[in-house]
Scaffold this motif. Structure first.
Motif, PDB file in Angstrom:
ATOM      1  N   LEU A  76       0.807  -1.216   0.000  1.00 53.29           N
ATOM      2  CA  LEU A  76       0.000   0.000   0.000  1.00 53.29           C
ATOM      3  C   LEU A  76       0.840   1.265   0.000  1.00 53.29           C
ATOM      4  CD1 LEU A  76      -2.725  -1.039   2.603  1.00 53.29           C
ATOM      5  CD2 LEU A  76      -2.700  -1.405   0.125  1.00 53.29           C
ATOM      6  N   GLY A  77       1.963   1.246   0.693  1.00 52.55           N
ATOM      7  CA  GLY A  77       2.792   2.429   0.845  1.00 52.55           C
ATOM      8  C   GLY A  77       2.898   2.823   2.314  1.00 52.55           C
ATOM      9  N   VAL A  78       3.683   3.845   2.600  1.00 53.58           N
ATOM     10  CA  VAL A  78       3.940   4.241   3.980  1.00 53.58           C
ATOM     11  C   VAL A  78       4.262   5.732   4.020  1.00 53.58           C
ATOM     12  CG1 VAL A  78       6.405   3.723   3.837  1.00 53.58           C
ATOM     13  CG2 VAL A  78       5.248   3.626   6.063  1.00 53.58           C
ATOM     14  N   SER A  79       3.962   6.363   5.145  1.00 50.54           N
ATOM     15  CA  SER A  79       4.302   7.773   5.351  1.00 50.54           C
ATOM     16  C   SER A  79       5.686   7.874   5.989  1.00 50.54           C
ATOM     17  CB  SER A  79       3.265   8.465   6.245  1.00 50.54           C
ATOM     18  OG  SER A  79       2.026   8.572   5.580  1.00 50.54           O
ATOM     19  N   ILE A  80       6.502   8.750   5.436  1.00 56.30           N
ATOM     20  CA  ILE A  80       7.872   8.935   5.917  1.00 56.30           C
ATOM     21  C   ILE A  80       8.041  10.376   6.378  1.00 56.30           C
ATOM     22  CG2 ILE A  80      10.317   8.864   5.280  1.00 56.30           C
ATOM     23  CD1 ILE A  80       9.644   6.697   3.270  1.00 56.30           C
ATOM     24  N   TYR A  81       8.657  10.541   7.504  1.00 55.06           N
ATOM     25  CA  TYR A  81       8.863  11.875   8.074  1.00 55.06           C
ATOM     26  C   TYR A  81       9.882  12.652   7.245  1.00 55.06           C
ATOM     27  CZ  TYR A  81       9.958  15.563  11.434  1.00 55.06           C
ATOM     28  OH  TYR A  81      10.160  16.778  12.045  1.00 55.06           O
ATOM     29  N   GLN A  82       9.495  13.869   6.854  1.00 54.79           N
ATOM     30  CA  GLN A  82      10.369  14.753   6.094  1.00 54.79           C
ATOM     31  C   GLN A  82      10.979  15.784   7.047  1.00 54.79           C
ATOM     32  OE1 GLN A  82      10.687  14.145   2.620  1.00 54.79           O
ATOM     33  NE2 GLN A  82       9.506  12.342   3.276  1.00 54.79           N
ATOM     34  N   ARG A  83      12.286  15.704   7.236  1.00 54.28           N
ATOM     35  CA  ARG A  83      12.938  16.582   8.209  1.00 54.28           C
ATOM     36  C   ARG A  83      12.812  18.058   7.814  1.00 54.28           C
ATOM     37  NH1 ARG A  83      18.972  15.075   9.763  1.00 54.28           N
ATOM     38  NH2 ARG A  83      17.797  13.250  10.500  1.00 54.28           N
ATOM     39  N   ASP A  84      12.904  18.343   6.525  1.00 48.51           N
ATOM     40  CA  ASP A  84      12.878  19.739   6.071  1.00 48.51           C
ATOM     41  C   ASP A  84      11.550  20.427   6.388  1.00 48.51           C
ATOM     42  OD1 ASP A  84      15.402  19.319   5.126  1.00 48.51           O
ATOM     43  OD2 ASP A  84      14.776  18.989   3.046  1.00 48.51           O
ATOM     44  N   PHE A  90       3.307  10.790   2.358  1.00 47.39           N
ATOM     45  CA  PHE A  90       2.942   9.433   1.969  1.00 47.39           C
ATOM     46  C   PHE A  90       3.670   9.036   0.694  1.00 47.39           C
ATOM     47  CE2 PHE A  90       0.191   6.398  -0.331  1.00 47.39           C
ATOM     48  CZ  PHE A  90       0.143   5.383   0.623  1.00 47.39           C
ATOM     49  N   HIS A  91       4.337   7.905   0.733  1.00 47.82           N
ATOM     50  CA  HIS A  91       5.008   7.335  -0.439  1.00 47.82           C
ATOM     51  C   HIS A  91       4.186   6.143  -0.910  1.00 47.82           C
ATOM     52  CE1 HIS A  91       8.953   9.553  -0.255  1.00 47.82           C
ATOM     53  NE2 HIS A  91       8.456   9.819   0.944  1.00 47.82           N
ATOM     54  N   ALA A  92       3.563   6.300  -2.071  1.00 47.26           N
ATOM     55  CA  ALA A  92       2.654   5.274  -2.576  1.00 47.26           C
ATOM     56  C   ALA A  92       3.391   3.974  -2.854  1.00 47.26           C
ATOM     57  CB  ALA A  92       1.965   5.771  -3.846  1.00 47.26           C
ATOM     58  N   GLY A  93       2.722   2.867  -2.548  1.00 50.73           N
ATOM     59  CA  GLY A  93       3.278   1.555  -2.826  1.00 50.73           C
ATOM     60  C   GLY A  93       2.973   1.116  -4.250  1.00 50.73           C
ATOM     61  N   PRO A  94       3.395  -0.077  -4.630  1.00 56.65           N
ATOM     62  CA  PRO A  94       3.210  -0.552  -6.003  1.00 56.65           C
ATOM     63  C   PRO A  94       1.756  -0.795  -6.387  1.00 56.65           C
ATOM     64  CG  PRO A  94       4.126  -2.282  -4.617  1.00 56.65           C
ATOM     65  CD  PRO A  94       4.166  -1.018  -3.808  1.00 56.65           C
ATOM     66  N   ILE A  95       0.838  -0.799  -5.401  1.00 53.67           N
ATOM     67  CA  ILE A  95      -0.568  -1.017  -5.723  1.00 53.67           C
ATOM     68  C   ILE A  95      -1.135   0.117  -6.571  1.00 53.67           C
ATOM     69  CG2 ILE A  95      -1.516   0.149  -3.697  1.00 53.67           C
ATOM     70  CD1 ILE A  95      -2.789  -3.172  -5.135  1.00 53.67           C
ATOM     71  N   PHE A  96      -0.471   1.283  -6.546  1.00 56.43           N
ATOM     72  CA  PHE A  96      -0.961   2.439  -7.295  1.00 56.43           C
ATOM     73  C   PHE A  96      -0.492   2.359  -8.749  1.00 56.43           C
ATOM     74  CE2 PHE A  96      -1.352   3.762  -2.954  1.00 56.43           C
ATOM     75  CZ  PHE A  96      -2.501   4.531  -2.928  1.00 56.43           C
ATOM     76  N   GLN A 124      -9.772   1.453  -4.286  1.00 57.35           N
ATOM     77  CA  GLN A 124      -9.186   2.453  -3.409  1.00 57.35           C
ATOM     78  C   GLN A 124      -8.480   1.718  -2.278  1.00 57.35           C
ATOM     79  OE1 GLN A 124     -12.736   4.502  -2.040  1.00 57.35           O
ATOM     80  NE2 GLN A 124     -12.853   3.242  -0.201  1.00 57.35           N
ATOM     81  N   VAL A 125      -7.608   2.438  -1.574  1.00 58.19           N
ATOM     82  CA  VAL A 125      -6.946   1.850  -0.419  1.00 58.19           C
ATOM     83  C   VAL A 125      -7.005   2.846   0.727  1.00 58.19           C
ATOM     84  CG1 VAL A 125      -5.383   0.393  -1.766  1.00 58.19           C
ATOM     85  CG2 VAL A 125      -4.654   2.686  -1.101  1.00 58.19           C
ATOM     86  N   THR A 126      -7.111   2.315   1.935  1.00 59.88           N
ATOM     87  CA  THR A 126      -7.105   3.136   3.139  1.00 59.88           C
ATOM     88  C   THR A 126      -5.847   2.811   3.920  1.00 59.88           C
ATOM     89  OG1 THR A 126      -9.522   3.138   3.228  1.00 59.88           O
ATOM     90  CG2 THR A 126      -8.340   3.763   5.228  1.00 59.88           C
ATOM     91  N   SER A 127      -5.013   3.822   4.082  1.00 61.03           N
ATOM     92  CA  SER A 127      -3.750   3.644   4.793  1.00 61.03           C
ATOM     93  C   SER A 127      -3.553   4.798   5.753  1.00 61.03           C
ATOM     94  CB  SER A 127      -2.579   3.579   3.795  1.00 61.03           C
ATOM     95  OG  SER A 127      -1.341   3.475   4.463  1.00 61.03           O
ATOM     96  N   GLU A 128      -3.276   4.456   7.015  1.00 65.55           N
ATOM     97  CA  GLU A 128      -3.029   5.464   8.051  1.00 65.55           C
ATOM     98  C   GLU A 128      -4.184   6.442   8.157  1.00 65.55           C
ATOM     99  OE1 GLU A 128       0.706   7.070   6.863  1.00 65.55           O
ATOM    100  OE2 GLU A 128       1.815   5.239   7.320  1.00 65.55           O
TER     101      GLU A 128
END
Length: 305
Positions: A76-84, A90-96, A124-128
Motif C-alpha cells: 500500500l505504501g507508507v508515510s515517511i517523516y520529512q525533516r525539512d 505518503f510514499h505510494a506503494g506498487p498497488i498504485f 481504493q486503499v485506506t492507509s493510516e
C-alpha cells in the motif's frame, strides 16, 4: 471481432504459444472489469501472460513478488517523516498502478493478502486513516502455486471471491513446446511488444461490454444454474449473487470478443468454468482442484430453457 481486439489477441498469441482459449478468457475477464487468478505449476507462463497483456493493452504495470515476510505497507505504501518540512509524506506503494501482477500471492501471510481486498473491490486503499483512489482502469492478475506446495498460505474465501475468474494454463502441446524450445526467448519478445490499444479505447470496449444484450430467457438460464448449485447436495455452498453478476459480465465480454451484440447460452457455458471453478466445492472432496470438473458437471445438469 473488433479490429483492436483482434490485434491484441494476435500479438499475445505470438508470445504465449498454444493457449488461445486461456488468452481469450484472460482478456474476457479484463474487458468485464474483473480480476484474474491464474493457478498452476511454476514455469508454465503465468507471469509471462500478465507481462504480455500489460504491454499489449498499454497499461502502467507493477509486479509485486509476494513472500512470507512481506507486510501490507510493502503493497500500500507508507508515510515517511520529512525533516525539512517537519511533516509526514505518503510514499505510494506498487498497488498504485493500472495493472498489478500479484505474483505467487499465496506465499504471503493472510494479513498481507488482505491488503488487496479493499483495492480489488473498491478501487481504493485506506492507509493510516486516509482513503486514496487507485488509477483507472485497475486490474489485478494474481498467480498462485498449487496449495499443496511447501510455503503456501491458502487464500481466504473472501479474497478468492474477489476474483471474477480463475484459469489454468497447463503444459503446452508438443507443437507449442517445440516453438518455445527452438524460438526466441520470451523476455526478448515482450520487450519488443507495442501497445495495441489506447486507454480510451479500452474504456470504450468495457462500455460496449455493458451494452451487450441479455434476453429474459438467458437470465432464466443463469438463474437456473445458480439455483442448482444452491439446491444440489453435490456442493458445499451455492454460487452467490456476486458470482451470478460475474457470470453475466464475463458472458457479455465473451460475446463481444466473438463479434456479437447479444449473449447466447454458449457464451455462458464458455466462461462458466472460469467463473465458478474457484467458488464451487464438492461435499465429498473439498480440494479446489476439482472446481472445473464441478463446473462442467453443472453445465450438463442444467438444461438450456
Amino acid at each position: 471481432m473488433n479490429p483492436s481486439l483482434n490485434a491484441v489477441i494476435t500479438q499475445t498469441e505470438q508470445v504465449i504459444l498454444g493457449k488461445p482459449q486461456q488468452i481469450r478468457l484472460a482478456l474476457t475477464c479484463l474487458l468485464a472489469r474483473g480480476h484474474l487468478l491464474i493457478e498452476d505449476m511454476p514455469g508454465v507462463g503465468k507471469t509471462t501472460l500478465a507481462h504480455v497483456l500489460s504491454r499489449t493493452l498499454g497499461l502502467q504495470f507493477q509486479r509485486i513478488q509476494f513472500t512470507s515476510d512481506m507486510l501490507p505497507a510493502d503493497i500500500l505504501g507508507v508515510s515517511i517523516y520529512q525533516r525539512d518540512s517537519g511533516e509526514f509524506k505518503f510514499h505510494a506503494g506498487p498497488i498504485f498502478s493500472q495493472m498489478i501482477l500479484a505474483d505467487e500471492v499465496n506465499r504471503a501471510t493472510p494479513k498481507t493478502q488482505s491488503a488487496l481486498l479493499e483495492a480489488m473491490e473498491e478501487h481504493q486503499v485506506t492507509s493510516e486513516g486516509e482513503t486514496r483512489p487507485l488509477p483507472s482502469p485497475f486490474f489485478v492478475i494474481a498467480t498462485q502455486n498449487p496449495t499443496n506446495q511447501i510455503g503456501t498460505f491458502p487464500l481466504p474465501e473472501s479474497q478468492v471471491d474477489r476474483f471474477m475468474m480463475r484459469i489454468q494454463l497447463g503444459y503446452p502441446d508438443a507443437a507449442a513446446e517445440r516453438g518455445l524450445l527452438s524460438g526466441v526467448d520470451r523476455r526478448d519478445l515482450i520487450a519488443d511488444l507495442k501497445p495495441q490499444l489506447q486507454t480510451a479505447d479500452l474504456f470504450a470496449l468495457q462500455e460496449q461490454v455493458r451494452q451487450v444484450f441479455v434476453s429474459p430467457a438467458l437470465l432464466d438460464y443463469v438463474q437456473a444454474l445458480l439455483r442448482h448449485t444452491r439446491e444440489s447436495a453435490r456442493f458445499v455452498h451455492g454460487l452467490s449473487p456476486r458470482a451470478g453478476l460475474s457470470l453475466l459480465a464475463a458472458a457479455r465480454a465473451w460475446a463481444l470478443l466473438a463479434g456479437r451484440d447479444a449473449v447466447i447460452p454458449e457464451d455462458v457455458q464458455a466462461v462458466l468454468p472460469g467463473v465458478a471453478s474457484h467458488r464451487l466445492q464438492s461435499v465429498h472432496d473439498t480440494q479446489a482442484s476439482d472446481g472445473e470438473k464441478l463446473a462442467r458437471e453443472l453445465i450438463e445438469a442444467v438444461a438450456i430453457p
